[in-house]
Design an enzyme around this catalytic site. Structure first.
Site, PDB file in Angstrom:
ATOM      1  CD  GLU A  25       0.202   1.843   5.512  1.00 45.10           C
ATOM      2  OE1 GLU A  25      -0.613   2.602   6.063  1.00 45.10           O
ATOM      3  OE2 GLU A  25      -0.162   0.881   4.816  1.00 45.10           O
TER       4      GLU A  25
ATOM      5  CG  HIS B 145      10.067 -19.217 -12.654  1.00 41.10           C
ATOM      6  ND1 HIS B 145      10.461 -20.292 -13.403  1.00 41.10           N
ATOM      7  CD2 HIS B 145       9.257 -19.714 -11.686  1.00 41.10           C
ATOM      8  CE1 HIS B 145       9.893 -21.403 -12.929  1.00 41.10           C
ATOM      9  NE2 HIS B 145       9.153 -21.074 -11.883  1.00 41.10           N
TER      10      HIS B 145
ATOM     11  CE  LYS C  57      -5.591   8.097   1.370  1.00 36.36           C
ATOM     12  NZ  LYS C  57      -6.289   7.358   2.429  1.00 36.36           N
TER      13      LYS C  57
HETATM   14  C1  F6R Z   1      -3.470   3.769   6.658  1.00 38.01           C
HETATM   15  C2  F6R Z   1      -3.576   2.717   5.640  1.00 38.01           C
HETATM   16  C3  F6R Z   1      -3.812   3.089   4.199  1.00 38.01           C
HETATM   17  C4  F6R Z   1      -5.313   3.275   3.919  1.00 38.01           C
HETATM   18  C5  F6R Z   1      -5.546   3.658   2.460  1.00 38.01           C
HETATM   19  C6  F6R Z   1      -7.017   3.730   2.069  1.00 38.01           C
HETATM   20  O1  F6R Z   1      -3.408   3.195   7.941  1.00 38.01           O
HETATM   21  O2  F6R Z   1      -3.429   1.581   5.949  1.00 38.01           O
HETATM   22  O3  F6R Z   1      -3.282   2.066   3.396  1.00 38.01           O
HETATM   23  O4  F6R Z   1      -6.006   2.079   4.219  1.00 38.01           O
HETATM   24  O5  F6R Z   1      -4.943   4.891   2.186  1.00 38.01           O
HETATM   25  O6  F6R Z   1      -7.742   4.511   2.963  1.00 38.01           O
HETATM   26  P1  F6R Z   1      -9.112   3.931   3.559  1.00 38.01           P
HETATM   27  O7  F6R Z   1      -8.726   2.646   4.253  1.00 38.01           O
HETATM   28  O8  F6R Z   1      -9.593   4.964   4.504  1.00 38.01           O
HETATM   29  O9  F6R Z   1      -9.994   3.710   2.392  1.00 38.01           O
END
Ligand code: F6R
Length: 361
Positions: free
Chosen positions: A246, A262, A355
């Site tokens: 990220e 393994h 998303k």
């Molecule tokens: C972004 C990040 C992502 C979010 C994940 C879930 O910085 O680390 O891995 O954590 O998309 O979103 P939240 O944390 O808002 O539930």
């Protein structure tokens, strides 16, 4: 064997000073990483002010979350180790484990409060009549919890979710203690915050170019990091992978010992024929002696196939100090690696895009 640099291999020409970092790190992720000690202390205070009661959930604790919000549950479980007195399970999915009962505590962790997998777990836990607690900045999760009278541990806004790792870990540890799944580690968390402060000074941007975090970032540049942990360090290896994904916008992979001995160990035989892979081993002073021996041998056996092979050890006394030492190191390495590559560590456009496109379906 050293693998010759090809023309398009990235090389290090950047000095990692505060100024050069700020030029690339537009949203100042660095400050959030360096604030880890304050996050640990603030998290304790937030849990204490939000939750005034305890529960006795004999079936244990499930932490439901995704990505940066789930890792806290995994780190908390590692920190409790043999001291956990009931099952502690992390679910990164749309549902709870089938053995969840009304006697299970379900901690729903979502920084934004709008992650659909976590919302689904929240609803399933409600349908089952399980005890619920929520840790979030707001969103739909906070709305539903407030309407249902479910306790909410409120988080400060304005971070990337992954920067709230200390908050999420402390919330999981404290909820584990409040539901009878583990001992209370409040003073250990406080001590770990002071220990992390020293490490921030040692590895932060004001340290010299030869300091550990900067040196590791330089040695990983131009390669795909493959990180190995074991026991306490297994979720930290995964944290390194996800932070490199990220922040530095690179593929990275994590696995754990003894299992990787393994299977994955053989994969290294073909590594140079397809790319440049660097090996990172995360060791711990308290690791099983046979695992330590395996780590040493594995490193020796694969070294010729890796562009770099690094063996790093946790620092500190308690499990929490040791965990946060390597979490901090990995967070800094991933950020420095982003800067060396000239990419802004903050944005995670592909996650956001996925998303929003998924929300249309
Ligand atoms: C972004 C990040 C992502 C979010 C994940 C879930 O910085 O680390 O891995 O954590 O998309 O979103 P939240 O944390 O808002 O539930």
């Amino acid at each position: 064997m050293s693998i010759p640099a090809t023309e398009d291999t990235e090389t290090n020409t950047v000095e990692l000073s505060r100024e050069t970092i700020a030029r690339v790190d537009i949203s100042d992720q660095l400050s959030d990483v360096l604030a880890l000690p304050e996050h640990l202390r603030d998290a304790l205070w937030r849990v204490e002010s939000a939750i005034m009661q305890g529960w006795d959930t004999s079936a244990g604790l499930v932490v439901a979350g995704m990505g940066g919000s789930a890792i806290g549950g995994a780190l908390a479980r590692a920190a409790l180790g043999d001291h956990a007195s009931r099952p502690i399970f992390v679910t990164r999915a749309y549902g709870l484990p089938p053995w969840t009962t009304p006697d299970t505590m379900v901690l729903c962790a979502s920084y934004s409060g709008n992650t659909e997998e976590t919302l689904a777990c929240y609803e399933s836990a409600g349908a089952l009549g399980a005890q619920r607690v929520v840790v979030t900045t707001g969103g739909r999760l906070a709305e539903m919890a407030r309407a249902d009278g479910v306790p909410v541990i409120p988080l400060p806004g304005g971070f990337q979710p992954r920067a709230a790792v200390a908050y999420m870990t402390v919330a999981a540890l404290e909820v584990a203690a409040l539901c009878g799944a583990g001992p209370r580690l409040t003073s250990e968390i406080d001590v770990a915050a002071s220990h992390a402060e020293q490490l921030v000074a040692e590895w932060g941007p004001d340290a010299n170019e030869g300091s550990l975090a900067k040196e590791i970032a330089a040695s990983l540049l131009g390669s795909i990091p493959v990180i190995a942990g074991a026991g306490l360090t297994a979720p930290i290896a995964y944290r390194w992978k996800t932070q490199i994904n990220e922040n530095a916008k690179l593929p990275a992979f994590a696995h754990e010992l003894p299992e990787l001995d393994h299977n994955e160990i053989i994969g290294w035989e073909g590594a140079e024929s397809v790319g440049r892979f660097a090996a990172v081993f995360l060791d711990d002073s308290d690791a099983h002696p046979r695992v330590k021996a395996r780590m040493e041998l594995t490193e020796k056996l694969i070294a010729d196939h890796a562009t770099a092979s690094l063996h790093l050890e946790t620092r500190g006394q308690t499990a929490i100090e040791r965990i946060f030492s390597l979490v901090l190191l990995g967070d800094l390495v991933s950020l420095y690696l982003a800067v060396l590559r000239g990419v802004d560590p903050g944005p995670v456009e592909m996650i956001e895009r996925l998303k929003s496109e998924l929300a249309q379906r």
